[in-house]
Motif scaffolding. Sequence first.
Motif, short mmCIF file in Angstrom:
data_model
loop_
_atom_site.label_atom_id
_atom_site.label_comp_id
_atom_site.label_asym_id
_atom_site.label_seq_id
_atom_site.Cartn_x
_atom_site.Cartn_y
_atom_site.Cartn_z
N PHE A 51 0.83 -1.20 0.00
CA PHE A 51 0.00 0.00 0.00
C PHE A 51 0.87 1.25 0.00
CE2 PHE A 51 -2.14 3.46 2.22
CZ PHE A 51 -3.32 3.56 1.50
N ARG A 52 1.84 1.30 0.90
CA ARG A 52 2.72 2.47 1.02
C ARG A 52 3.51 2.68 -0.27
NH1 ARG A 52 7.90 2.98 5.08
NH2 ARG A 52 8.38 5.17 4.66
N VAL A 53 4.08 1.61 -0.81
CA VAL A 53 4.89 1.72 -2.01
C VAL A 53 4.02 2.14 -3.21
CG1 VAL A 53 6.30 0.42 -3.67
CG2 VAL A 53 6.72 0.19 -1.21
N ALA A 54 2.83 1.60 -3.33
CA ALA A 54 1.93 1.98 -4.42
C ALA A 54 1.58 3.46 -4.34
CB ALA A 54 0.66 1.13 -4.37
N LYS A 55 1.32 3.93 -3.14
CA LYS A 55 0.99 5.34 -2.93
C LYS A 55 2.16 6.23 -3.36
CE LYS A 55 -0.34 8.51 0.75
NZ LYS A 55 -0.51 8.69 2.18
N ILE A 56 3.38 5.87 -2.99
CA ILE A 56 4.56 6.66 -3.32
C ILE A 56 4.85 6.60 -4.82
CG2 ILE A 56 7.06 6.90 -2.97
CD1 ILE A 56 5.14 7.78 -0.60
N LEU A 57 4.74 5.41 -5.42
CA LEU A 57 4.97 5.31 -6.86
C LEU A 57 3.97 6.16 -7.65
CD1 LEU A 57 5.87 1.54 -7.18
CD2 LEU A 57 7.39 3.48 -7.61
N ALA A 58 2.71 6.13 -7.23
CA ALA A 58 1.70 6.96 -7.90
C ALA A 58 2.07 8.44 -7.77
CB ALA A 58 0.32 6.68 -7.32
N GLU A 59 2.55 8.82 -6.59
CA GLU A 59 2.96 10.21 -6.38
C GLU A 59 4.14 10.58 -7.28
OE1 GLU A 59 4.29 13.18 -2.69
OE2 GLU A 59 3.91 11.06 -2.27
N LEU A 60 5.12 9.70 -7.38
CA LEU A 60 6.29 9.96 -8.23
C LEU A 60 5.91 10.08 -9.71
CD1 LEU A 60 8.78 7.48 -6.55
CD2 LEU A 60 9.00 9.98 -6.56
N MET A 61 4.90 9.31 -10.13
CA MET A 61 4.49 9.30 -11.53
C MET A 61 3.36 10.28 -11.82
SD MET A 61 4.70 5.23 -12.52
CE MET A 61 3.38 4.68 -11.41
N ASN A 62 2.92 11.03 -10.83
CA ASN A 62 1.75 11.91 -10.98
C ASN A 62 0.54 11.12 -11.45
OD1 ASN A 62 2.52 14.39 -10.01
ND2 ASN A 62 2.98 15.26 -12.01
N GLY A 63 0.39 9.92 -10.91
CA GLY A 63 -0.70 9.04 -11.31
C GLY A 63 -1.59 8.72 -10.13
N GLN A 64 -2.18 7.52 -10.18
CA GLN A 64 -3.05 7.05 -9.12
C GLN A 64 -2.72 5.59 -8.82
OE1 GLN A 64 -7.26 8.04 -9.30
NE2 GLN A 64 -6.84 9.32 -11.09
N PHE A 65 -3.19 5.13 -7.67
CA PHE A 65 -3.00 3.71 -7.35
C PHE A 65 -4.34 3.10 -6.94
CE2 PHE A 65 -2.66 5.65 -3.23
CZ PHE A 65 -3.07 4.70 -2.31
N PHE A 66 -4.44 1.80 -7.13
CA PHE A 66 -5.67 1.06 -6.88
C PHE A 66 -5.33 -0.31 -6.32
CE2 PHE A 66 -6.12 3.77 -10.59
CZ PHE A 66 -7.27 4.49 -10.31
N GLU A 67 -6.32 -0.96 -5.75
CA GLU A 67 -6.15 -2.37 -5.40
C GLU A 67 -5.94 -3.14 -6.69
OE1 GLU A 67 -9.52 -3.71 -3.16
OE2 GLU A 67 -9.03 -2.45 -1.45
N PHE A 68 -5.17 -4.21 -6.60
CA PHE A 68 -4.90 -5.06 -7.77
C PHE A 68 -5.48 -6.43 -7.45
CE2 PHE A 68 -1.58 -7.29 -10.52
CZ PHE A 68 -2.18 -6.91 -11.71
N PRO A 69 -6.63 -6.76 -8.02
CA PRO A 69 -7.40 -7.93 -7.57
C PRO A 69 -6.79 -9.30 -7.87
CG PRO A 69 -8.44 -6.94 -9.49
CD PRO A 69 -7.30 -6.04 -9.09
N ILE A 70 -5.61 -9.34 -8.44
CA ILE A 70 -5.00 -10.63 -8.73
C ILE A 70 -4.58 -11.37 -7.46
CG2 ILE A 70 -2.64 -9.79 -9.07
CD1 ILE A 70 -3.17 -11.94 -11.66
N HIS A 71 -4.34 -10.58 -6.38
CA HIS A 71 -3.88 -11.19 -5.13
C HIS A 71 -4.22 -10.27 -3.96
CE1 HIS A 71 -1.37 -13.95 -2.81
NE2 HIS A 71 -0.81 -12.91 -2.23
N GLN A 72 -4.61 -10.84 -2.85
CA GLN A 72 -4.95 -10.04 -1.68
C GLN A 72 -3.73 -9.24 -1.22
OE1 GLN A 72 -6.52 -12.27 1.61
NE2 GLN A 72 -6.76 -10.48 2.87
N GLY A 73 -3.94 -7.96 -0.97
CA GLY A 73 -2.86 -7.10 -0.51
C GLY A 73 -2.01 -6.53 -1.63
N ALA A 74 -2.40 -6.76 -2.88
CA ALA A 74 -1.66 -6.23 -4.04
C ALA A 74 -2.29 -4.92 -4.51
CB ALA A 74 -1.64 -7.25 -5.17
#
Length: 155
Positions: free
Chosen positions: A13-36
């Motif tokens: 969660f933390r890494v997804a949030k930071i990567l989205a911030e670095l890319m000026n994008g967004q992050f979402f749950e990734f339903p392929i696996h719990q916690g992704a």
Amino acid sequence: MIHHLSIAVANPFRVAKILAELMNGQFFEFPIHQGAYIAIADDTYGTAIEILPQKAVWVAGMTEVEVKETEQAPALHSVHAAISVPISRERIEEIGIREGWLVRFCDRGPFQLIEFWLENSLLIELITDDMAANYLQFMRSSTYAAFLNEIKATA
């Protein structure tokens, strides 16, 4: 062209949030696996990074790829990526400092980049707009071949 890549980290969660911030994008749950999660850059290339829990690995399932849990997470990673980002070096450094992660500017000679160590264990090389031209010029077959020939000639 690489459109997306997958990484495994301790805190997806933390890494997804930071990567989205670095890319000026967004992050979402990734339903392929719990916690992704998945961080999407919203650029013209469809750039995305899938972020899995640290012990998750891709395996060839019966009909398509699946994610399975392993017993132990790797301490180090052999995979890294270089990603162009639409934010400044200063902003990248601010984010890294805020998160307590190693961030450093590197001059590789033909091009520059910023090493951004996610969770201080996984390398992502960030290339800002003002660094991109040199990188793109260098990463052409003819330029790289000439670079290697120059190294051999001086050895």
